[in-house]
Design a protein around this motif. Structure first.
Motif, short mmCIF file in Angstrom:
data_model
loop_
_atom_site.label_atom_id
_atom_site.label_comp_id
_atom_site.label_asym_id
_atom_site.label_seq_id
_atom_site.Cartn_x
_atom_site.Cartn_y
_atom_site.Cartn_z
N LYS A 190 8.60 8.57 -8.78
CA LYS A 190 9.70 8.66 -7.83
C LYS A 190 9.16 8.49 -6.43
O LYS A 190 8.08 8.99 -6.11
CB LYS A 190 10.42 10.01 -7.93
CG LYS A 190 11.59 10.15 -6.96
CD LYS A 190 12.18 11.54 -6.96
CE LYS A 190 13.31 11.65 -5.93
NZ LYS A 190 13.86 13.03 -5.84
N PHE A 191 9.90 7.78 -5.59
CA PHE A 191 9.55 7.68 -4.18
C PHE A 191 10.09 8.92 -3.49
O PHE A 191 11.30 9.14 -3.46
CB PHE A 191 10.15 6.42 -3.58
CG PHE A 191 9.41 5.16 -3.93
CD1 PHE A 191 8.68 5.06 -5.11
CD2 PHE A 191 9.44 4.07 -3.09
CE1 PHE A 191 8.00 3.91 -5.44
CE2 PHE A 191 8.75 2.90 -3.40
CZ PHE A 191 8.03 2.82 -4.58
N THR B 83 0.33 7.31 -11.28
CA THR B 83 1.45 6.42 -10.99
C THR B 83 1.37 5.12 -11.77
O THR B 83 2.35 4.37 -11.85
CB THR B 83 1.52 6.10 -9.48
OG1 THR B 83 0.35 5.34 -9.10
CG2 THR B 83 1.58 7.37 -8.66
N LEU B 84 0.21 4.83 -12.35
CA LEU B 84 0.03 3.61 -13.14
C LEU B 84 0.14 3.89 -14.63
O LEU B 84 -0.39 3.15 -15.45
CB LEU B 84 -1.33 2.97 -12.82
CG LEU B 84 -1.53 2.49 -11.39
CD1 LEU B 84 -2.88 1.80 -11.24
CD2 LEU B 84 -0.41 1.57 -10.93
N VAL C 299 0.84 -1.19 0.00
CA VAL C 299 0.00 0.00 0.00
C VAL C 299 0.88 1.25 0.00
O VAL C 299 1.85 1.33 0.77
CB VAL C 299 -0.95 0.02 1.21
CG1 VAL C 299 -1.86 1.24 1.16
CG2 VAL C 299 -1.78 -1.25 1.27
N PHE C 300 0.54 2.22 -0.84
CA PHE C 300 1.28 3.47 -0.96
C PHE C 300 0.31 4.65 -0.98
O PHE C 300 -0.88 4.49 -1.20
CB PHE C 300 2.12 3.51 -2.25
CG PHE C 300 3.06 2.35 -2.40
CD1 PHE C 300 4.35 2.43 -1.92
CD2 PHE C 300 2.67 1.18 -3.04
CE1 PHE C 300 5.24 1.37 -2.06
CE2 PHE C 300 3.53 0.11 -3.19
CZ PHE C 300 4.82 0.21 -2.70
N ILE C 301 0.87 5.84 -0.77
CA ILE C 301 0.13 7.10 -0.92
C ILE C 301 0.78 7.87 -2.05
O ILE C 301 1.99 7.83 -2.24
CB ILE C 301 0.17 7.93 0.38
CG1 ILE C 301 -0.53 7.18 1.51
CG2 ILE C 301 -0.47 9.29 0.17
CD1 ILE C 301 -2.02 7.02 1.35
N SER C 302 -0.02 8.59 -2.82
CA SER C 302 0.51 9.44 -3.88
C SER C 302 0.11 10.88 -3.61
O SER C 302 -1.08 11.18 -3.46
CB SER C 302 -0.02 9.01 -5.25
OG SER C 302 0.42 9.92 -6.26
N LEU D 48 3.44 5.70 5.42
CA LEU D 48 3.37 4.98 4.16
C LEU D 48 4.25 5.70 3.15
O LEU D 48 4.31 6.94 3.15
CB LEU D 48 1.93 4.91 3.64
CG LEU D 48 0.95 4.03 4.42
CD1 LEU D 48 -0.45 4.16 3.83
CD2 LEU D 48 1.39 2.58 4.42
N GLN D 49 4.91 4.94 2.30
CA GLN D 49 5.77 5.54 1.29
C GLN D 49 4.96 6.41 0.34
O GLN D 49 3.88 6.02 -0.11
CB GLN D 49 6.50 4.46 0.49
CG GLN D 49 7.54 4.98 -0.47
CD GLN D 49 8.78 5.48 0.24
OE1 GLN D 49 9.37 4.78 1.05
NE2 GLN D 49 9.20 6.70 -0.07
N ASN D 50 5.47 7.60 0.06
CA ASN D 50 4.81 8.52 -0.87
C ASN D 50 5.42 8.37 -2.26
O ASN D 50 6.64 8.23 -2.41
CB ASN D 50 4.99 9.96 -0.38
CG ASN D 50 4.45 10.97 -1.37
OD1 ASN D 50 3.33 10.84 -1.85
ND2 ASN D 50 5.25 11.98 -1.69
N ILE D 51 4.54 8.37 -3.28
CA ILE D 51 4.98 8.28 -4.67
C ILE D 51 4.50 9.51 -5.41
O ILE D 51 3.33 9.89 -5.30
CB ILE D 51 4.42 7.03 -5.37
CG1 ILE D 51 4.74 5.75 -4.58
CG2 ILE D 51 4.97 6.91 -6.78
CD1 ILE D 51 4.14 4.50 -5.18
#
Length: 403
Positions: A225-226, A166-167, A156-159, A214-217
């Motif tokens: 990019k992360f 991101t897709l 699970v990630f946050i953008s 949560l990792q941001n994209i």
């Protein structure tokens, strides 16, 4: 003679057993399924405003809260197909649907495609920042946590922006969801990458009412990019803000997750560049309770190599120079740690680094008293840092004298 009487019955039993071994009764050919590997969730947006107004006039308008984009693999496989003009087709297809219920949205896709979505290969879920600020993750992910088809290992990630972006990619042979998954494997090379958070781990955070990261994209023109991390509130399960890359690295150091990466600084005497590459590290958080007040001491030890040295006359084999370099890196790391701590305590007022776990383990009785309002307690808890960095390697050369 008695044995012959039982032979027909035995043969019949064998035939029946073989019939049941032919396969699954409810099986479906893989070519008839839509295998989706990525999912993006954004705040709902209606593309057709005229249709929306028409629905409102009829009185059957329903609020479209969520827009989901699923990334489906094309049956042709991983490689792109060529068109007559020589242009490469993408090996995936993004399908978007808007609605109120994540489960309903997936079922609505059956009205648009003859291939039902198959979620057992879902690799990741990316949630847009606007949606994560408006709805708690327990509301958004409830269906995916309960669905038997979705694997608990799904990440699970946050953008910080539209998650659907991101897709997307400009590279025809690349599947964006798989590309993102591959980037997560680089966390041992960089201090700006969180260890991946799966649905199973996320559910544990939410059940404990614990704030977490949560990792941001971020995405632009087909590239991703992360970039830092999203701070999730433990009570509301909503997004409350972001940490930049340097602040995230400070949290990673505190959590004892620094597996690689670097510290860039400048020699105080010459103002020239020096860079420390992490070889090993260890971090421990100890808690203390005095007069009903909780305080913490974070001890960090690390060994590494002087990977860049632009200091004129700076010879790494000399103890005096190495001591000076060690102190410079320690000072730089302390600044990063204090900046990250200030962001958590002063700006967001939440514990996103697991300090509460130390109180729970080391002072269980105190924890029972403060756990329901732990974030409020953490805001006023003093934290001190004890940092020891040592350059133990500087390559094959003893250092070149630079002009």
């Amino acid at each position: 003679m008695p044995r012959r009487k039982f032979r027909p019955l035995a043969y019949a039993s064998i035939v029946i057993m073989l019939a049941f071994q032919t396969g699954c009764w409810s099986s479906h050919e893989i070519e008839t399924q839509s295998i989706y590997v990525g999912l993006a969730m954004d705040i709902g947006e209606r593309a057709d405003i005229e249709q929306e107004m028409e629905e409102r006039s009829r009185g059957d308008y329903t609020k479209d809260a969520i827009t989901e984009t699923i990334q489906v693999l094309k049956p042709s496989g991983g490689g792109g197909e060529s068109t007559k003009s020589g242009e490469q087709k993408k090996p995936y297809l993004n399908i978007t649907q808007t609605g109120d219920s994540p489960f309903e949205i997936l079922r609505e896709l059956s009205l648009r495609t003859d291939r039902p979505p198959l979620g057992s290969h879902l690799k990741l879920i990316v949630i847009g920042s606007r949606l994560a600020q408006s709805y708690g993750l327990s509301r958004l992910l409830d269906f995916y946590l309960l669905d038997n088809d979705i694997r608990p290992s799904c990440l699970v990630f946050i953008s910080n922006g539209r998650a659907a972006k991101t897709l997307e990619t400009n590279v025809s042979e690349t599947i964006p969801a798989i590309r993102i998954l591959g980037i997560t494997d680089n966390y041992f090379r960089n201090l700006k990458l969180l260890p991946p958070v799966s649905l199973a781990r996320l559910e544990a955070f939410m059940r404990a009412d614990r704030s977490f990261l949560l990792q941001n994209i971020v995405s632009a023109e087909g590239e991703v990019k992360f970039a830092g991390a999203a701070v999730m509130d433990g009570k509301s399960k909503k997004l409350i803000g972001f940490l930049d890359e340097e602040e995230l690295s400070g949290i990673i150091w505190m959590m004892g997750k620094a597996r690689g990466g670097l510290i860039k600084s400048y020699d105080e005497q010459t103002k020239r560049l020096i860079t420390y590459e992490v070889v090993s590290s260890n971090a421990t958080i100890s808690s203390k309770v005095s007069g009903g007040r909780v305080s913490f001491r974070v001890k960090i030890e690390s060994e590494g190599r002087l990977i860049e040295n632009d200091v004129p006359g700076g010879v790494p084999s000399r103890k005096a120079f190495l001591k000076r370099v060690d102190e410079t890196f320690e000072k730089q790391l302390k600044m990063t740690l204090e900046r990250a701590l200030d962001k958590m305590q002063e700006q967001y007022g939440v514990d996103a680094a697991g300090f509460g776990d130390r109180v729970r383990i080391q002072h269980p009785r105190v924890w029972e008293k403060v756990k329901r309002e732990w974030d409020e307690t953490f805001r006023d808890s003093p934290v001190t840092f004890d940092v020891k960095l040592s350059v133990t390697d500087y390559g094959a050369s003893s250092g070149l004298v630079k002009e």
